[in-house]
Design a protein around this motif. Structure first.
Motif, PDB file in Angstrom:
ATOM      1  N   MET A 184       0.908  -1.089  -0.095  1.00 51.45           N
ATOM      2  CA  MET A 184      -0.019   0.067   0.169  1.00 51.45           C
ATOM      3  C   MET A 184       0.965   1.216  -0.021  1.00 51.45           C
ATOM      4  O   MET A 184       2.062   1.217   0.417  1.00 51.45           O
ATOM      5  CB  MET A 184      -0.960   0.100   1.167  1.00 51.45           C
ATOM      6  CG  MET A 184      -0.464  -0.042   2.636  1.00 51.45           C
ATOM      7  SD  MET A 184      -1.469   0.583   3.809  1.00 51.45           S
ATOM      8  CE  MET A 184      -0.239   1.508   4.576  1.00 51.45           C
ATOM      9  N   ASP A 185       0.179   2.208  -0.431  1.00 51.11           N
ATOM     10  CA  ASP A 185       0.867   3.546  -0.241  1.00 51.11           C
ATOM     11  C   ASP A 185      -0.246   4.387   0.354  1.00 51.11           C
ATOM     12  O   ASP A 185      -1.400   4.231   0.551  1.00 51.11           O
ATOM     13  CB  ASP A 185       1.004   4.423  -1.642  1.00 51.11           C
ATOM     14  CG  ASP A 185       1.973   3.635  -2.636  1.00 51.11           C
ATOM     15  OD1 ASP A 185       2.949   2.984  -2.068  1.00 51.11           O
ATOM     16  OD2 ASP A 185       1.650   3.841  -3.734  1.00 51.11           O
ATOM     17  N   LEU A 186       0.208   5.475   1.310  1.00 58.10           N
ATOM     18  CA  LEU A 186      -0.238   6.284   2.082  1.00 58.10           C
ATOM     19  C   LEU A 186       0.176   7.831   1.863  1.00 58.10           C
ATOM     20  O   LEU A 186       1.355   7.884   2.338  1.00 58.10           O
ATOM     21  CB  LEU A 186      -0.564   5.988   3.447  1.00 58.10           C
ATOM     22  CG  LEU A 186      -1.338   6.637   4.605  1.00 58.10           C
ATOM     23  CD1 LEU A 186      -2.878   6.609   4.273  1.00 58.10           C
ATOM     24  CD2 LEU A 186      -0.939   5.958   6.046  1.00 58.10           C
ATOM     25  N   PHE A 187      -0.898   8.814   1.749  1.00 58.75           N
ATOM     26  CA  PHE A 187      -0.348  10.043   1.668  1.00 58.75           C
ATOM     27  C   PHE A 187      -1.325  10.930   2.094  1.00 58.75           C
ATOM     28  O   PHE A 187      -2.398  10.726   2.058  1.00 58.75           O
ATOM     29  CB  PHE A 187       0.394  10.449   0.051  1.00 58.75           C
ATOM     30  CG  PHE A 187      -0.977  10.217  -0.980  1.00 58.75           C
ATOM     31  CD1 PHE A 187      -1.604  11.187  -1.196  1.00 58.75           C
ATOM     32  CD2 PHE A 187      -0.968   9.029  -1.470  1.00 58.75           C
ATOM     33  CE1 PHE A 187      -2.581  11.132  -2.245  1.00 58.75           C
ATOM     34  CE2 PHE A 187      -1.786   8.892  -2.602  1.00 58.75           C
ATOM     35  CZ  PHE A 187      -2.630   9.878  -2.865  1.00 58.75           C
ATOM     36  N   ARG A 188      -0.952  12.199   2.327  1.00 58.24           N
ATOM     37  CA  ARG A 188      -1.842  13.271   2.752  1.00 58.24           C
ATOM     38  C   ARG A 188      -1.919  14.310   1.515  1.00 58.24           C
ATOM     39  O   ARG A 188      -1.111  14.694   1.045  1.00 58.24           O
ATOM     40  CB  ARG A 188      -1.486  14.020   3.964  1.00 58.24           C
ATOM     41  CG  ARG A 188      -2.345  15.048   4.345  1.00 58.24           C
ATOM     42  CD  ARG A 188      -2.098  15.734   5.750  1.00 58.24           C
ATOM     43  NE  ARG A 188      -2.994  16.848   5.948  1.00 58.24           N
ATOM     44  CZ  ARG A 188      -2.766  17.346   6.919  1.00 58.24           C
ATOM     45  NH1 ARG A 188      -2.164  17.350   8.001  1.00 58.24           N
ATOM     46  NH2 ARG A 188      -3.858  18.496   7.137  1.00 58.24           N
ATOM     47  N   ALA A 189      -3.239  14.561   1.187  1.00 62.40           N
ATOM     48  CA  ALA A 189      -3.638  15.415   0.151  1.00 62.40           C
ATOM     49  C   ALA A 189      -4.503  16.516   0.640  1.00 62.40           C
ATOM     50  O   ALA A 189      -5.830  16.113   0.560  1.00 62.40           O
ATOM     51  CB  ALA A 189      -4.206  14.590  -1.085  1.00 62.40           C
ATOM     52  N   GLY A 190      -4.064  17.423   1.207  1.00 52.28           N
ATOM     53  CA  GLY A 190      -4.850  18.681   1.559  1.00 52.28           C
ATOM     54  C   GLY A 190      -5.534  18.343   3.110  1.00 52.28           C
ATOM     55  O   GLY A 190      -4.787  17.984   3.996  1.00 52.28           O
ATOM     56  N   VAL A 230      -8.728   4.239  -0.188  1.00 56.37           N
ATOM     57  CA  VAL A 230      -9.483   4.646   0.735  1.00 56.37           C
ATOM     58  C   VAL A 230      -9.341   6.234   1.149  1.00 56.37           C
ATOM     59  O   VAL A 230      -8.005   6.326   1.345  1.00 56.37           O
ATOM     60  CB  VAL A 230      -9.340   3.671   2.065  1.00 56.37           C
ATOM     61  CG1 VAL A 230     -10.084   4.213   3.350  1.00 56.37           C
ATOM     62  CG2 VAL A 230      -9.656   2.349   1.838  1.00 56.37           C
ATOM     63  N   THR A 231     -10.510   6.900   1.268  1.00 54.61           N
ATOM     64  CA  THR A 231     -10.215   8.219   1.656  1.00 54.61           C
ATOM     65  C   THR A 231     -10.437   8.677   3.092  1.00 54.61           C
ATOM     66  O   THR A 231     -11.641   8.086   3.520  1.00 54.61           O
ATOM     67  CB  THR A 231     -11.112   9.290   0.654  1.00 54.61           C
ATOM     68  OG1 THR A 231     -10.645   8.831  -0.508  1.00 54.61           O
ATOM     69  CG2 THR A 231     -10.711  10.445   0.943  1.00 54.61           C
ATOM     70  N   ARG A 254     -11.428  19.236  14.019  1.00 52.36           N
ATOM     71  CA  ARG A 254     -10.907  19.904  15.212  1.00 52.36           C
ATOM     72  C   ARG A 254      -9.510  19.720  15.007  1.00 52.36           C
ATOM     73  O   ARG A 254      -8.529  20.225  15.724  1.00 52.36           O
ATOM     74  CB  ARG A 254     -11.264  19.035  16.304  1.00 52.36           C
ATOM     75  CG  ARG A 254     -10.974  17.552  16.076  1.00 52.36           C
ATOM     76  CD  ARG A 254     -11.218  17.016  17.553  1.00 52.36           C
ATOM     77  NE  ARG A 254     -11.059  15.556  17.396  1.00 52.36           N
ATOM     78  CZ  ARG A 254     -11.992  14.584  16.752  1.00 52.36           C
ATOM     79  NH1 ARG A 254     -12.927  14.821  16.239  1.00 52.36           N
ATOM     80  NH2 ARG A 254     -11.649  13.258  16.796  1.00 52.36           N
ATOM     81  N   ALA A 255      -9.099  18.919  13.966  1.00 52.74           N
ATOM     82  CA  ALA A 255      -7.530  18.644  13.835  1.00 52.74           C
ATOM     83  C   ALA A 255      -6.986  19.530  12.594  1.00 52.74           C
ATOM     84  O   ALA A 255      -5.711  19.659  12.243  1.00 52.74           O
ATOM     85  CB  ALA A 255      -7.362  17.348  13.394  1.00 52.74           C
ATOM     86  N   LYS A 256      -7.800  20.116  11.733  1.00 54.19           N
ATOM     87  CA  LYS A 256      -7.526  21.071  10.640  1.00 54.19           C
ATOM     88  C   LYS A 256      -6.499  22.280  11.520  1.00 54.19           C
ATOM     89  O   LYS A 256      -6.978  23.024  12.159  1.00 54.19           O
ATOM     90  CB  LYS A 256      -8.530  21.474   9.851  1.00 54.19           C
ATOM     91  CG  LYS A 256      -9.117  20.318   9.057  1.00 54.19           C
ATOM     92  CD  LYS A 256     -10.152  20.501   8.223  1.00 54.19           C
ATOM     93  CE  LYS A 256     -10.659  19.396   7.546  1.00 54.19           C
ATOM     94  NZ  LYS A 256     -12.075  19.798   6.668  1.00 54.19           N
TER      95      LYS A 256
END
Length: 147
Positions: A33-39, A117-118, A124-126
């Motif tokens: 798998m790959d996991l990344f943050r996008a915005g 999976v999105t 509260r964490a933004k």
């Protein structure tokens, strides 16, 4: 006489990971798998080639994201296998989610052998701007004053 071999355990683990001499050679090893943050969300892409979409299950329980999938072995009678390298069985992967995700809004799609999976980040964490409030009149503090 027993001979001490400090690398025996490492070799055993390596053979298990690489699939040598471990039960059925057709058992699934892992789910890459790959996991990344996008915005404002995370995206997890897991490779599940040849998996029936109906067998894919994504669940969240107590902060743990669980991905499961089943890949079946063709049950053809009277077949003599020449090579059997494609894995079959149950794939499972679990990830611990932090408190900063919105588990109620997780969504998933399965296209062309890739499970996506999105995972949205909770409000509260933004990052947010904190307004600084002050006194009506600025207070001046002078250096060297005793009060």
């Amino acid at each position: 006489m027993l001979r001490f071999d400090p690398f025996h355990d490492i070799d055993t683990v390596a053979r298990q990971l690489l699939g040598e001499n471990v039960g059925s050679s057709r058992a699934p090893r892992f789910m890459p798998m790959d996991l990344f943050r996008a915005g404002d969300h995370y995206v997890l892409n897991a490779d599940l080639p040849g998996v029936d979409p109906g067998s894919v299950d994504v669940s969240v329980d107590n902060g743990t994201l669980t991905l499961r999938a089943q890949r079946s072995v063709p049950s053809e009678e009277g077949v003599q296998w020449i090579a059997s390298e494609r894995f079959a069985g149950t794939y499972m992967r679990q990830l611990s989610l932090g408190d900063n995700v919105d588990t109620d809004k997780i969504s998933a799609t399965y296209n062309n052998g890739v499970l996506s999976v999105t995972i949205p980040i909770a409000e509260r964490a933004k990052p947010r701007r904190i307004e600084i409030s002050g006194h009506a009149q600025p207070k001046t503090i002078e250096a060297g004053s005793g009060s």
